[in-house]
Design a protein around this motif. Sequence first.
Motif, PDB file in Angstrom:
ATOM      1  N   GLY A  24      12.991   5.321  -6.234  1.00  9.60           N
ATOM      2  CA  GLY A  24      12.255   4.146  -5.764  1.00  9.60           C
ATOM      3  C   GLY A  24      12.916   3.502  -4.552  1.00  9.60           C
ATOM      4  O   GLY A  24      14.042   3.870  -4.182  1.00  9.60           O
ATOM      5  N   SER A  25      12.201   2.571  -3.957  1.00 12.33           N
ATOM      6  CA  SER A  25      12.687   1.926  -2.729  1.00 12.33           C
ATOM      7  C   SER A  25      12.510   0.426  -2.837  1.00 12.33           C
ATOM      8  O   SER A  25      11.627  -0.058  -3.546  1.00 12.33           O
ATOM      9  CB  SER A  25      11.872   2.383  -1.508  1.00 12.33           C
ATOM     10  N   THR A  26      13.363  -0.306  -2.089  1.00 20.45           N
ATOM     11  CA  THR A  26      13.150  -1.739  -1.936  1.00 20.45           C
ATOM     12  C   THR A  26      13.098  -2.046  -0.448  1.00 20.45           C
ATOM     13  O   THR A  26      14.053  -1.758   0.281  1.00 20.45           O
ATOM     14  CB  THR A  26      14.269  -2.552  -2.604  1.00 20.45           C
ATOM     15  N   PHE A  27      11.968  -2.574  -0.014  1.00 19.00           N
ATOM     16  CA  PHE A  27      11.834  -2.998   1.384  1.00 19.00           C
ATOM     17  C   PHE A  27      12.176  -4.484   1.448  1.00 19.00           C
ATOM     18  O   PHE A  27      11.677  -5.274   0.636  1.00 19.00           O
ATOM     19  CB  PHE A  27      10.406  -2.750   1.898  1.00 19.00           C
ATOM     20  N   PHE A  28      13.039  -4.836   2.393  1.00 19.20           N
ATOM     21  CA  PHE A  28      13.440  -6.242   2.574  1.00 19.20           C
ATOM     22  C   PHE A  28      12.967  -6.704   3.942  1.00 19.20           C
ATOM     23  O   PHE A  28      13.003  -5.928   4.898  1.00 19.20           O
ATOM     24  CB  PHE A  28      14.963  -6.376   2.562  1.00 19.20           C
ATOM     25  N   GLN A  84       9.920  -4.185  -4.236  1.00 24.44           N
ATOM     26  CA  GLN A  84      10.615  -3.072  -4.891  1.00 24.44           C
ATOM     27  C   GLN A  84       9.596  -2.173  -5.585  1.00 24.44           C
ATOM     28  O   GLN A  84       8.670  -2.677  -6.234  1.00 24.44           O
ATOM     29  CB  GLN A  84      11.567  -3.672  -5.923  1.00 24.44           C
ATOM     30  N   ASP A  85       9.757  -0.846  -5.399  1.00 23.43           N
ATOM     31  CA  ASP A  85       8.858   0.067  -6.130  1.00 23.43           C
ATOM     32  C   ASP A  85       9.677   1.104  -6.894  1.00 23.43           C
ATOM     33  O   ASP A  85      10.890   1.204  -6.715  1.00 23.43           O
ATOM     34  CB  ASP A  85       7.854   0.723  -5.171  1.00 23.43           C
ATOM     35  N   ASN A  86       8.996   1.848  -7.758  1.00 21.32           N
ATOM     36  CA  ASN A  86       9.686   2.912  -8.511  1.00 21.32           C
ATOM     37  C   ASN A  86       9.117   4.269  -8.101  1.00 21.32           C
ATOM     38  O   ASN A  86       8.950   5.157  -8.915  1.00 21.32           O
ATOM     39  CB  ASN A  86       9.554   2.685 -10.027  1.00 21.32           C
ATOM     40  N   ARG A 106       7.162  10.154  10.270  1.00 21.20           N
ATOM     41  CA  ARG A 106       6.762  10.340   8.872  1.00 21.20           C
ATOM     42  C   ARG A 106       7.729  11.309   8.203  1.00 21.20           C
ATOM     43  O   ARG A 106       8.321  12.160   8.865  1.00 21.20           O
ATOM     44  CB  ARG A 106       5.349  10.930   8.777  1.00 21.20           C
ATOM     45  N   LEU A 107       7.847  11.196   6.902  1.00 25.01           N
ATOM     46  CA  LEU A 107       8.720  12.125   6.179  1.00 25.01           C
ATOM     47  C   LEU A 107       7.887  13.191   5.464  1.00 25.01           C
ATOM     48  O   LEU A 107       8.429  14.089   4.847  1.00 25.01           O
ATOM     49  CB  LEU A 107       9.587  11.363   5.164  1.00 25.01           C
ATOM     50  N   HIS A 108       6.557  13.023   5.545  1.00 28.34           N
ATOM     51  CA  HIS A 108       5.669  13.968   4.840  1.00 28.34           C
ATOM     52  C   HIS A 108       4.541  14.396   5.749  1.00 28.34           C
ATOM     53  O   HIS A 108       4.217  13.703   6.707  1.00 28.34           O
ATOM     54  CB  HIS A 108       5.084  13.307   3.586  1.00 28.34           C
ATOM     55  N   SER A 164      -0.581   7.876   9.359  1.00 26.74           N
ATOM     56  CA  SER A 164      -0.334   8.186  10.772  1.00 26.74           C
ATOM     57  C   SER A 164       1.099   7.856  11.193  1.00 26.74           C
ATOM     58  O   SER A 164       1.492   8.098  12.325  1.00 26.74           O
ATOM     59  CB  SER A 164      -1.317   7.413  11.649  1.00 26.74           C
ATOM     60  N   GLY A 165       1.880   7.252  10.297  1.00 28.31           N
ATOM     61  CA  GLY A 165       3.283   6.975  10.626  1.00 28.31           C
ATOM     62  C   GLY A 165       3.480   5.781  11.551  1.00 28.31           C
ATOM     63  O   GLY A 165       4.528   5.668  12.199  1.00 28.31           O
ATOM     64  N   ILE A 166       2.513   4.883  11.600  1.00 31.13           N
ATOM     65  CA  ILE A 166       2.669   3.726  12.494  1.00 31.13           C
ATOM     66  C   ILE A 166       2.868   2.419  11.712  1.00 31.13           C
ATOM     67  O   ILE A 166       3.372   1.428  12.243  1.00 31.13           O
ATOM     68  CB  ILE A 166       1.442   3.624  13.447  1.00 31.13           C
ATOM     69  N   GLY A 167       2.475   2.436  10.404  1.00 33.25           N
ATOM     70  CA  GLY A 167       2.455   1.191   9.619  1.00 33.25           C
ATOM     71  C   GLY A 167       3.767   0.426   9.624  1.00 33.25           C
ATOM     72  O   GLY A 167       3.806  -0.771   9.921  1.00 33.25           O
ATOM     73  N   LEU A 168       4.876   1.121   9.329  1.00 38.19           N
ATOM     74  CA  LEU A 168       6.166   0.410   9.250  1.00 38.19           C
ATOM     75  C   LEU A 168       6.662  -0.024  10.627  1.00 38.19           C
ATOM     76  O   LEU A 168       7.324  -1.051  10.754  1.00 38.19           O
ATOM     77  CB  LEU A 168       7.215   1.285   8.557  1.00 38.19           C
ATOM     78  N   ALA A 196       0.849  -1.209   0.000  1.00 41.59           N
ATOM     79  CA  ALA A 196       0.000   0.000   0.000  1.00 41.59           C
ATOM     80  C   ALA A 196       0.878   1.251   0.000  1.00 41.59           C
ATOM     81  O   ALA A 196       0.586   2.234  -0.692  1.00 41.59           O
ATOM     82  CB  ALA A 196      -0.925  -0.017   1.217  1.00 41.59           C
ATOM     83  N   ASN A 197       1.989   1.214   0.743  1.00 47.42           N
ATOM     84  CA  ASN A 197       2.914   2.366   0.741  1.00 47.42           C
ATOM     85  C   ASN A 197       3.530   2.563  -0.637  1.00 47.42           C
ATOM     86  O   ASN A 197       3.705   3.696  -1.092  1.00 47.42           O
ATOM     87  CB  ASN A 197       4.042   2.142   1.752  1.00 47.42           C
ATOM     88  N   ALA A 198       3.870   1.432  -1.307  1.00 53.55           N
ATOM     89  CA  ALA A 198       4.483   1.535  -2.644  1.00 53.55           C
ATOM     90  C   ALA A 198       3.517   2.227  -3.607  1.00 53.55           C
ATOM     91  O   ALA A 198       3.942   2.965  -4.503  1.00 53.55           O
ATOM     92  CB  ALA A 198       4.855   0.148  -3.147  1.00 53.55           C
ATOM     93  N   LEU A 199       2.209   2.005  -3.399  1.00 44.85           N
ATOM     94  CA  LEU A 199       1.212   2.674  -4.262  1.00 44.85           C
ATOM     95  C   LEU A 199       1.033   4.129  -3.831  1.00 44.85           C
ATOM     96  O   LEU A 199       0.912   5.032  -4.669  1.00 44.85           O
ATOM     97  CB  LEU A 199      -0.134   1.946  -4.161  1.00 44.85           C
TER      98      LEU A 199
HETATM   99  P1  ADP Z   1       2.444   6.279   6.947  1.00 48.35           P
HETATM  100  O1  ADP Z   1       2.472   5.785   5.565  1.00 48.35           O
HETATM  101  O2  ADP Z   1       1.109   6.146   7.609  1.00 48.35           O
HETATM  102  O3  ADP Z   1       3.017   7.671   7.083  1.00 48.35           O
HETATM  103  P2  ADP Z   1       4.446   4.290   7.531  1.00 48.35           P
HETATM  104  O4  ADP Z   1       4.976   3.894   8.863  1.00 48.35           O
HETATM  105  O5  ADP Z   1       3.852   3.257   6.696  1.00 48.35           O
HETATM  106  O6  ADP Z   1       3.395   5.413   7.876  1.00 48.35           O
HETATM  107  O7  ADP Z   1       5.597   5.009   6.749  1.00 48.35           O
HETATM  108  C1  ADP Z   1       6.449   5.932   7.399  1.00 48.35           C
HETATM  109  C2  ADP Z   1       7.047   6.887   6.408  1.00 48.35           C
HETATM  110  O8  ADP Z   1       7.950   6.205   5.551  1.00 48.35           O
HETATM  111  C3  ADP Z   1       6.030   7.486   5.469  1.00 48.35           C
HETATM  112  O9  ADP Z   1       5.437   8.639   6.041  1.00 48.35           O
HETATM  113  C4  ADP Z   1       6.847   7.814   4.234  1.00 48.35           C
HETATM  114  O10 ADP Z   1       7.470   9.063   4.416  1.00 48.35           O
HETATM  115  C5  ADP Z   1       7.943   6.765   4.231  1.00 48.35           C
HETATM  116  N1  ADP Z   1       7.644   5.675   3.285  1.00 48.35           N
HETATM  117  C6  ADP Z   1       7.098   4.484   3.558  1.00 48.35           C
HETATM  118  N2  ADP Z   1       7.024   3.699   2.473  1.00 48.35           N
HETATM  119  C7  ADP Z   1       7.563   4.404   1.449  1.00 48.35           C
HETATM  120  C8  ADP Z   1       7.809   4.146   0.060  1.00 48.35           C
HETATM  121  N3  ADP Z   1       7.489   2.971  -0.513  1.00 48.35           N
HETATM  122  N4  ADP Z   1       8.411   5.106  -0.655  1.00 48.35           N
HETATM  123  C9  ADP Z   1       8.773   6.272  -0.095  1.00 48.35           C
HETATM  124  N5  ADP Z   1       8.577   6.587   1.207  1.00 48.35           N
HETATM  125  C10 ADP Z   1       7.972   5.665   1.974  1.00 48.35           C
END
Ligand code: ADP
Length: 365
Positions: free
Chosen positions: A356-360, A299-301, A319-321, A329-333, A270-273
């Motif tokens: 893009g990012s690759t989550f492992f 992996q996403d672009n 969160r970065l945004h 809400s910044g809790i998912g990861l 969902a984050n990749a989208l």
């Molecule tokens: P949320 O998406 O609710 O802010 P997450 O914990 O899922 O919380 O993500 C934390 C932060 O990591 C996000 O706010 C975003 O800045 C960054 N992030 C997560 N996934 C991606 C991604 N695929 N590409 C770029 N940034 C990401």
Amino acid sequence: MSAADQTQKERPQKPALQPYLVAVLLVALATVLSFGIKPLFGGRVPLTGFTLAVILGASYGGLGPGLLATFVSIGIVRLVFQHANFSLLLAQPSLATFGFVGVAISLIVHQLRRSNVALVRAKNELELANHQLSKRTEALSRSNEELQRFAYALSHDLQTPLRTAGIFTERLALHQEAHMDEGARASMRFIIEAIGRMQAMIQGLLEYSTASHDGEDQKAVTDCNTLVQLVIADLHNSIAESGAVITCDPLPMVDAIEERLRQVFLNIIANALKYRADRRPEIHISAKRMGNDWAFSIQDNGIGIAMEDAEKIFGVFQRLHTAREYEGSGIGLAVCRAIIERHGGRLWVESELGQGSTFFFSLPA
Ligand code: ADP
């Protein structure tokens, strides 16, 4: 009893004079024995026995007592045996060689003892450090559990008054909207939005604290291919709306809590989208065997993440945004990391801003 006390107890308390006495006693015994059996064997054998006994004496005492044993025995050889036409060892070595051997053995034994003492000390210190570390780990995991219980209780108890506040604020807005000016309406909207955000955060906190509570008994053999297909079906709307292309290699079966692992795939995909760039999202999911683990990658672009923020994003509410740029809400990861760590794995990201990012994540195979 502490490990330090135990260490003290284990260390032998040897009186300082004892090794000297034992060394001299050994030499004396060897003299008596060799002298006694001299007539029976004709000289050579008893003296060899004497020499061996003295070498034992030299080895027993280390440096000081060893040298004493050597010199006392040289004196004894001169006094007692020299006139008897005996050879000192098989190849008739001189008294000087005898002395040299005794001194060398004393030195070697002394050195060996010193390194042995150092080794025992290092071992004791290591045991002590280990003991302290395990006590600290125990205390840490206790306080961690308490903290999780506290977070759970707090978020659980906060939900009810917040829900009541939300319902009444919405009711107030509905009934009183006609009597409000534009400023009051905007304020009402902000209050409702803030309550919604707070509810999402509390819900996230609740998920986070329960994610770390899962037990081993909840695990079952889980087919990751099925999980990913379920997640893709759940995300059907955002996939269709963004035109995303999701590809997936064959994935393995793992021992996992199915619902939790589904949550991990769902959050990351969902984050990749959500964090997509100005191009069609392309997401690729795969897994490869690495030693005793499976390493999954998603992996996403998308917009990517600066590597200096690569750890930060796994923190609670990090969160970065802003919520205006991207909802969340910044809790998912943080929840994903708690789940993966509870399964005995690791979760990390490799990324480059704009690329893009690759989550492992790894899971035991
Ligand atoms: P949320 O998406 O609710 O802010 P997450 O914990 O899922 O919380 O993500 C934390 C932060 O990591 C996000 O706010 C975003 O800045 C960054 N992030 C997560 N996934 C991606 C991604 N695929 N590409 C770029 N940034 C990401």
